[in-house]
Scaffold this motif. Structure first.
Motif, short mmCIF file in Angstrom:
data_model
loop_
_atom_site.label_atom_id
_atom_site.label_comp_id
_atom_site.label_asym_id
_atom_site.label_seq_id
_atom_site.Cartn_x
_atom_site.Cartn_y
_atom_site.Cartn_z
N GLY A 22 -17.08 -15.74 -6.68
CA GLY A 22 -16.82 -14.71 -7.68
C GLY A 22 -18.08 -13.98 -8.07
N LEU A 23 -17.97 -13.22 -9.14
CA LEU A 23 -19.08 -12.43 -9.66
C LEU A 23 -19.59 -13.07 -10.95
CD1 LEU A 23 -20.84 -9.85 -9.83
CD2 LEU A 23 -18.91 -8.74 -10.98
N VAL A 24 -20.87 -13.37 -10.98
CA VAL A 24 -21.49 -13.95 -12.17
C VAL A 24 -22.80 -13.24 -12.45
CG1 VAL A 24 -20.43 -16.23 -11.86
CG2 VAL A 24 -22.68 -15.74 -10.86
N SER A 35 -34.89 -23.35 -1.15
CA SER A 35 -34.53 -22.22 -2.00
C SER A 35 -33.50 -22.58 -3.07
CB SER A 35 -33.99 -21.06 -1.15
OG SER A 35 -32.79 -21.44 -0.51
N VAL A 36 -32.79 -23.70 -2.87
CA VAL A 36 -31.75 -24.08 -3.84
C VAL A 36 -32.00 -25.46 -4.44
CG1 VAL A 36 -30.09 -22.70 -2.55
CG2 VAL A 36 -30.19 -25.18 -2.15
N LYS A 37 -33.00 -26.15 -3.96
CA LYS A 37 -33.27 -27.50 -4.45
C LYS A 37 -33.53 -27.48 -5.96
CE LYS A 37 -35.54 -29.80 -1.50
NZ LYS A 37 -36.64 -30.30 -0.64
N GLY A 38 -32.88 -28.39 -6.66
CA GLY A 38 -33.01 -28.46 -8.11
C GLY A 38 -32.01 -27.59 -8.86
N ARG A 39 -31.34 -26.68 -8.15
CA ARG A 39 -30.35 -25.81 -8.79
C ARG A 39 -28.94 -26.08 -8.28
NH1 ARG A 39 -30.46 -20.48 -7.87
NH2 ARG A 39 -31.41 -20.66 -5.80
N PHE A 40 -28.81 -26.44 -7.02
CA PHE A 40 -27.50 -26.67 -6.42
C PHE A 40 -27.31 -28.17 -6.19
CE2 PHE A 40 -26.88 -22.37 -4.00
CZ PHE A 40 -27.18 -21.68 -5.17
N THR A 41 -26.05 -28.61 -6.27
CA THR A 41 -25.70 -29.99 -5.99
C THR A 41 -24.47 -30.04 -5.10
OG1 THR A 41 -26.57 -30.71 -8.14
CG2 THR A 41 -25.09 -32.23 -6.98
N LEU A 93 -21.68 -21.58 -11.06
CA LEU A 93 -20.45 -21.42 -10.29
C LEU A 93 -20.29 -22.66 -9.43
CD1 LEU A 93 -18.47 -19.00 -10.15
CD2 LEU A 93 -19.66 -18.27 -8.07
N THR A 94 -19.04 -23.09 -9.25
CA THR A 94 -18.78 -24.23 -8.38
C THR A 94 -17.86 -23.81 -7.24
OG1 THR A 94 -19.00 -25.83 -10.18
CG2 THR A 94 -17.86 -26.56 -8.20
N ALA A 116 -17.78 -30.11 -2.62
CA ALA A 116 -18.08 -29.10 -3.63
C ALA A 116 -19.56 -28.72 -3.59
CB ALA A 116 -17.71 -29.61 -5.01
N LEU A 117 -19.83 -27.53 -4.07
CA LEU A 117 -21.22 -27.08 -4.23
C LEU A 117 -21.34 -26.53 -5.65
CD1 LEU A 117 -23.94 -26.70 -2.73
CD2 LEU A 117 -23.24 -24.32 -2.35
N GLN A 118 -22.00 -27.29 -6.50
CA GLN A 118 -22.26 -26.86 -7.87
C GLN A 118 -23.53 -26.03 -7.86
OE1 GLN A 118 -20.68 -27.36 -10.97
NE2 GLN A 118 -22.26 -25.97 -11.74
N MET A 119 -23.43 -24.79 -8.33
CA MET A 119 -24.58 -23.88 -8.29
C MET A 119 -24.95 -23.50 -9.71
SD MET A 119 -23.46 -21.48 -5.05
CE MET A 119 -22.08 -20.75 -5.94
N ASN A 120 -26.13 -23.87 -10.13
CA ASN A 120 -26.63 -23.55 -11.46
C ASN A 120 -27.80 -22.59 -11.38
OD1 ASN A 120 -24.80 -25.45 -12.59
ND2 ASN A 120 -26.28 -27.11 -12.32
N SER A 121 -28.10 -21.97 -12.49
CA SER A 121 -29.25 -21.04 -12.58
C SER A 121 -29.23 -20.05 -11.41
CB SER A 121 -30.56 -21.83 -12.58
OG SER A 121 -30.60 -22.74 -13.66
N LEU A 122 -28.11 -19.43 -11.22
CA LEU A 122 -27.95 -18.53 -10.08
C LEU A 122 -28.87 -17.33 -10.19
CD1 LEU A 122 -24.13 -18.85 -9.62
CD2 LEU A 122 -25.82 -19.23 -7.82
#
Length: 128
Positions: free
Chosen positions: A10-12, A63-69, A18-19, A80-86
């Motif tokens: 989606g758009l954020v 590039s995503v370490k520490g922000r994505f899980t 976003l997950t 699942a891919l949990q994406m924070n601090s996009l």
């Protein structure tokens, strides 16, 4: 044969979360290591994250370490891919992928050609 269907794009705005979810068909989901890749127009599909068959091993691009899980539920056949601090640079089509091979090393899990099945992708757009 495994079929993968992504959802959750989606758009954020920048800084939001976003997950993404990927649902897999078949009864052998736990036999596959799973990965997430992303692609922007004009560029090659790039590795984002991977998880081993049992879930006890994970690996992320810097590039995503520490922000994505990345996580998986073998009982529900989902990853699942949990994406924070996009960030705006995270904008891309995100693809779920499955890999039969049992070897789980950095060199193999980062390579697109090592994956056997792919989903259709889900768009993630991060505005600044």
């Amino acid at each position: 044969q495994v079929q993968l269907v992504e959802s959750g794009g989606g758009l954020v705005q920048a800084g939001e979360s976003l997950t993404l979810s990927c649902a897999a068909s078949g009864r052998t989901f736990s036999s596959y290591a799973m990965g997430w890749f992303r692609q922007v127009p004009g560029k090659e599909r790039e590795f984002v994250a991977a998880i081993s068959r049992t879930g006890d091993g994970t690996y992320y691009d810097d590039s995503v370490k520490g922000r994505f899980t990345i996580s998986r539920d073998n009982a529900k056949n989902t990853v699942a891919l949990q994406m924070n601090s996009l960030k705006p640079e995270d904008t891309a089509v995100y693809y779920c992928s499955a890999r039969r091979a049992t070897i789980f090393t950095i060199a193999t899990i980062r390579a697109r050609d090592e994956y056997d099945y792919w989903g259709q992708g889900t768009q993630v757009t991060v505005s600044s």
